[in-house]
Design a protein around this motif. Structure first.
Motif, PDB file in Angstrom:
ATOM      1  N   ARG A   1       2.349 -21.427  -4.989  1.00 12.72           N
ATOM      2  CA  ARG A   1       1.300 -20.483  -5.359  1.00 12.72           C
ATOM      3  C   ARG A   1       1.134 -19.399  -4.288  1.00 12.72           C
ATOM      4  NH1 ARG A   1      -3.907 -19.023  -5.193  1.00 12.72           N
ATOM      5  NH2 ARG A   1      -4.854 -18.463  -7.190  1.00 12.72           N
ATOM      6  N   SER A   2       1.381 -19.767  -3.032  1.00 12.51           N
ATOM      7  CA  SER A   2       1.273 -18.795  -1.943  1.00 12.51           C
ATOM      8  C   SER A   2       2.298 -17.675  -2.083  1.00 12.51           C
ATOM      9  CB  SER A   2       1.448 -19.491  -0.595  1.00 12.51           C
ATOM     10  OG  SER A   2       0.352 -20.339  -0.316  1.00 12.51           O
ATOM     11  N   ILE A   3       3.479 -17.997  -2.624  1.00 12.11           N
ATOM     12  CA  ILE A   3       4.474 -16.943  -2.858  1.00 12.11           C
ATOM     13  C   ILE A   3       3.879 -15.881  -3.774  1.00 12.11           C
ATOM     14  CG2 ILE A   3       6.753 -16.380  -3.804  1.00 12.11           C
ATOM     15  CD1 ILE A   3       7.602 -19.245  -3.188  1.00 12.11           C
ATOM     16  N   LEU A   4       3.213 -16.341  -4.842  1.00 11.93           N
ATOM     17  CA  LEU A   4       2.602 -15.404  -5.790  1.00 11.93           C
ATOM     18  C   LEU A   4       1.468 -14.624  -5.149  1.00 11.93           C
ATOM     19  CD1 LEU A   4       2.229 -14.315  -8.694  1.00 11.93           C
ATOM     20  CD2 LEU A   4       0.738 -16.267  -9.125  1.00 11.93           C
ATOM     21  N   ALA A   5       0.511 -15.341  -4.549  1.00  9.78           N
ATOM     22  CA  ALA A   5      -0.681 -14.681  -4.016  1.00  9.78           C
ATOM     23  C   ALA A   5      -0.349 -13.748  -2.854  1.00  9.78           C
ATOM     24  CB  ALA A   5      -1.701 -15.730  -3.576  1.00  9.78           C
ATOM     25  N   LYS A   6       0.440 -14.247  -1.899  1.00  7.37           N
ATOM     26  CA  LYS A   6       0.767 -13.410  -0.735  1.00  7.37           C
ATOM     27  C   LYS A   6       1.770 -12.327  -1.107  1.00  7.37           C
ATOM     28  CE  LYS A   6      -1.608 -16.626   1.450  1.00  7.37           C
ATOM     29  NZ  LYS A   6      -2.413 -17.599   0.704  1.00  7.37           N
ATOM     30  N   GLY A   7       2.650 -12.655  -2.076  1.00  4.74           N
ATOM     31  CA  GLY A   7       3.608 -11.650  -2.536  1.00  4.74           C
ATOM     32  C   GLY A   7       2.919 -10.487  -3.217  1.00  4.74           C
TER      33      GLY A   7
ATOM     34  N   ALA B   1      -0.157  -9.501  -2.713  1.00  2.87           N
ATOM     35  CA  ALA B   1      -0.847  -8.740  -1.668  1.00  2.87           C
ATOM     36  C   ALA B   1       0.130  -7.840  -0.925  1.00  2.87           C
ATOM     37  CB  ALA B   1      -1.529  -9.700  -0.699  1.00  2.87           C
ATOM     38  N   GLY B   2       1.324  -8.377  -0.631  1.00  4.55           N
ATOM     39  CA  GLY B   2       2.331  -7.584   0.072  1.00  4.55           C
ATOM     40  C   GLY B   2       2.786  -6.383  -0.730  1.00  4.55           C
ATOM     41  N   VAL B   3       2.993  -6.553  -2.032  1.00  6.67           N
ATOM     42  CA  VAL B   3       3.415  -5.437  -2.892  1.00  6.67           C
ATOM     43  C   VAL B   3       2.317  -4.378  -2.977  1.00  6.67           C
ATOM     44  CG1 VAL B   3       3.957  -4.792  -5.266  1.00  6.67           C
ATOM     45  CG2 VAL B   3       5.089  -6.753  -4.229  1.00  6.67           C
ATOM     46  N   ILE B   4       1.060  -4.816  -3.089  1.00  9.41           N
ATOM     47  CA  ILE B   4      -0.052  -3.858  -3.148  1.00  9.41           C
ATOM     48  C   ILE B   4      -0.120  -3.033  -1.870  1.00  9.41           C
ATOM     49  CG2 ILE B   4      -2.575  -3.667  -3.170  1.00  9.41           C
ATOM     50  CD1 ILE B   4      -2.560  -6.131  -5.045  1.00  9.41           C
ATOM     51  N   ILE B   5      -0.007  -3.711  -0.725  1.00  9.65           N
ATOM     52  CA  ILE B   5      -0.060  -2.999   0.557  1.00  9.65           C
ATOM     53  C   ILE B   5       1.101  -2.024   0.669  1.00  9.65           C
ATOM     54  CG2 ILE B   5       0.154  -3.301   3.067  1.00  9.65           C
ATOM     55  CD1 ILE B   5      -1.294  -6.064   2.596  1.00  9.65           C
ATOM     56  N   ASP B   6       2.304  -2.458   0.303  1.00  9.88           N
ATOM     57  CA  ASP B   6       3.475  -1.591   0.382  1.00  9.88           C
ATOM     58  C   ASP B   6       3.319  -0.387  -0.544  1.00  9.88           C
ATOM     59  OD1 ASP B   6       6.166  -1.241   1.528  1.00  9.88           O
ATOM     60  OD2 ASP B   6       6.844  -1.450  -0.545  1.00  9.88           O
ATOM     61  N   THR B   7       2.775  -0.604  -1.728  1.00  8.54           N
ATOM     62  CA  THR B   7       2.550   0.497  -2.670  1.00  8.54           C
ATOM     63  C   THR B   7       1.579   1.521  -2.081  1.00  8.54           C
ATOM     64  OG1 THR B   7       2.936  -0.955  -4.568  1.00  8.54           O
ATOM     65  CG2 THR B   7       1.698   1.071  -4.982  1.00  8.54           C
ATOM     66  N   LEU B   8       0.517   1.040  -1.435  1.00 12.38           N
ATOM     67  CA  LEU B   8      -0.463   1.961  -0.846  1.00 12.38           C
ATOM     68  C   LEU B   8       0.121   2.723   0.340  1.00 12.38           C
ATOM     69  CD1 LEU B   8      -3.674  -0.242  -1.062  1.00 12.38           C
ATOM     70  CD2 LEU B   8      -3.166   1.823  -2.387  1.00 12.38           C
ATOM     71  N   TRP B   9       0.947   2.046   1.134  1.00 13.72           N
ATOM     72  CA  TRP B   9       1.605   2.752   2.241  1.00 13.72           C
ATOM     73  C   TRP B   9       2.558   3.828   1.711  1.00 13.72           C
ATOM     74  CZ3 TRP B   9       2.939  -2.251   5.440  1.00 13.72           C
ATOM     75  CH2 TRP B   9       1.845  -2.567   6.254  1.00 13.72           C
ATOM     76  N   ALA B  10       3.296   3.486   0.665  1.00 20.21           N
ATOM     77  CA  ALA B  10       4.209   4.466   0.056  1.00 20.21           C
ATOM     78  C   ALA B  10       3.425   5.652  -0.492  1.00 20.21           C
ATOM     79  CB  ALA B  10       5.025   3.800  -1.055  1.00 20.21           C
ATOM     80  N   ALA B  11       2.321   5.356  -1.186  1.00 14.99           N
ATOM     81  CA  ALA B  11       1.496   6.421  -1.749  1.00 14.99           C
ATOM     82  C   ALA B  11       0.892   7.290  -0.643  1.00 14.99           C
ATOM     83  CB  ALA B  11       0.388   5.811  -2.605  1.00 14.99           C
ATOM     84  N   GLU B  12       0.498   6.643   0.455  1.00 17.21           N
ATOM     85  CA  GLU B  12      -0.080   7.374   1.583  1.00 17.21           C
ATOM     86  C   GLU B  12       0.913   8.381   2.160  1.00 17.21           C
ATOM     87  OE1 GLU B  12      -2.882   5.900   5.189  1.00 17.21           O
ATOM     88  OE2 GLU B  12      -0.862   5.050   5.178  1.00 17.21           O
ATOM     89  N   SER B  13       2.195   8.016   2.149  1.00 19.67           N
ATOM     90  CA  SER B  13       3.215   8.925   2.695  1.00 19.67           C
ATOM     91  C   SER B  13       3.354  10.190   1.860  1.00 19.67           C
ATOM     92  CB  SER B  13       4.567   8.212   2.771  1.00 19.67           C
ATOM     93  OG  SER B  13       5.150   8.047   1.488  1.00 19.67           O
ATOM     94  N   MET B  14       2.804  10.151   0.643  1.00 21.71           N
ATOM     95  CA  MET B  14       2.883  11.302  -0.253  1.00 21.71           C
ATOM     96  C   MET B  14       1.509  11.892  -0.571  1.00 21.71           C
ATOM     97  SD  MET B  14       5.765   9.851  -2.873  1.00 21.71           S
ATOM     98  CE  MET B  14       6.003  11.467  -3.606  1.00 21.71           C
ATOM     99  N   GLY B  15       0.473  11.390   0.123  1.00 22.52           N
ATOM    100  CA  GLY B  15      -0.873  11.887  -0.120  1.00 22.52           C
ATOM    101  C   GLY B  15      -1.480  11.411  -1.426  1.00 22.52           C
ATOM    102  N   LEU B  16      -0.989  10.288  -1.947  1.00 23.53           N
ATOM    103  CA  LEU B  16      -1.437   9.791  -3.250  1.00 23.53           C
ATOM    104  C   LEU B  16      -2.204   8.469  -3.144  1.00 23.53           C
ATOM    105  CD1 LEU B  16       1.812  10.493  -5.331  1.00 23.53           C
ATOM    106  CD2 LEU B  16      -0.365  11.730  -5.473  1.00 23.53           C
TER     107      LEU B  16
END
Length: 264
Positions: free
Chosen positions: A164-170, A172-187
């Protein structure tokens, strides 16, 4: 007259203190021990682990995986006849099996905390395995705990927790990575709201669609990820998640089946 059930809780951090307080409120006799001496204990604390365990019907170890095995070895010779030892710490199945070997048959319980404890306290869902699992459930069910029997094999509850930790932490990791990617483009503001909308509209059907949709359209999705890589190269952001996602798509293209997916 019904005998009071004494529970000793070793570890009085956030989870331990909440569970201890909840069990005491439910009518159990609860004592705790923690060498760190918490500032606001929810149950009476003893000065030594020996004092806490003396006369206990059930000992709960809720501290950390780093010290779990040591606690088990300390408690094993202190337990009285018929007492149970339950390890609620996150750990691998192999660690749980090694701890179980310290105790006589029918004593060790592998307990997996399946949701965050804050807000639920002693009502948090618990997966229960080990040779003492059935007795553990019989002992605590009258007090309203959310208990699910897994098996008599120590480590099988822990395995569910870590999967279950793979799902929950995974996620969270994808959400954080998506926000960092969006931040690099001002989105980042738009991306944050989009993530919240996605979760608001999600259900079990969403998960099924992810599985079957990927099985049906994996090549197209792989190409789309290549476009994502090119876009982020231009923005200067190095994603921590896209590489593993592309690797998974490659495994599917080379024939690895997606469990529970359905092709038209």
């Amino acid at each position: 007259m019904t005998k009071n059930i004494k529970v000793a809780i070793i570890g009085h951090g956030e989870a331990g203190s909440l569970i201890a307080g909840g069990l005491a409120a439910a009518g159990l006799e609860v004592v705790g021990f923690d060498p760190a001496t918490p500032a606001n204990p929810t149950v009476p604390l003893t000065d030594t682990i020996e004092e806490a365990v003396a006369g206990a019907d059930l000992v709960l170890s809720i501290n950390s995986s780093r010290v779990a095995a040591t606690i088990a070895e300390q408690v094993a010779p202190l337990l009285g006849p018929g007492a149970l030892f339950a390890d609620l710490n996150t750990g691998t199945p192999a660690i749980k099996k090694r701890m179980a070997a310290v105790f006589p048959d029918g004593v060790f319980v592998d307990v997996a905390i399946m949701r965050p404890v804050p807000g639920l306290a002693e009502k948090v869902p618990l997966g229960v395995a080990g040779t003492g699992a059935k007795k553990f459930i019989e002992l605590l069910t009258p007090f309203g705990l959310d208990l699910e029997y897994v098996s008599e094999v120590p480590g099988e509850a822990a395995a569910r927790k870590l999967i279950r930790s793979i799902l929950a932490k995974g996620m969270a990791g994808v959400i954080i990575d998506t926000l960092w990617a969006a931040e690099s483009m001002g989105l980042q503001d738009w991306a944050y709201e989009e993530i919240l909308r996605e979760f608001d509209s999600s259900s079990a059907a969403t998960a099924k669609r992810y599985l079957s949709g990927t099985a049906q359209h994996v090549k197209r999705r792989q190409i789309e990820m290549l476009d994502v890589v090119e876009m982020l190269n231009e923005s200067g952001y190095e994603s921590t998640m896209i590489g593993p996602i592309e690797f998974n798509y490659g495994r599917i293209l080379h024939g690895k089946k997606i469990p529970f997916s359905k092709l038209p």
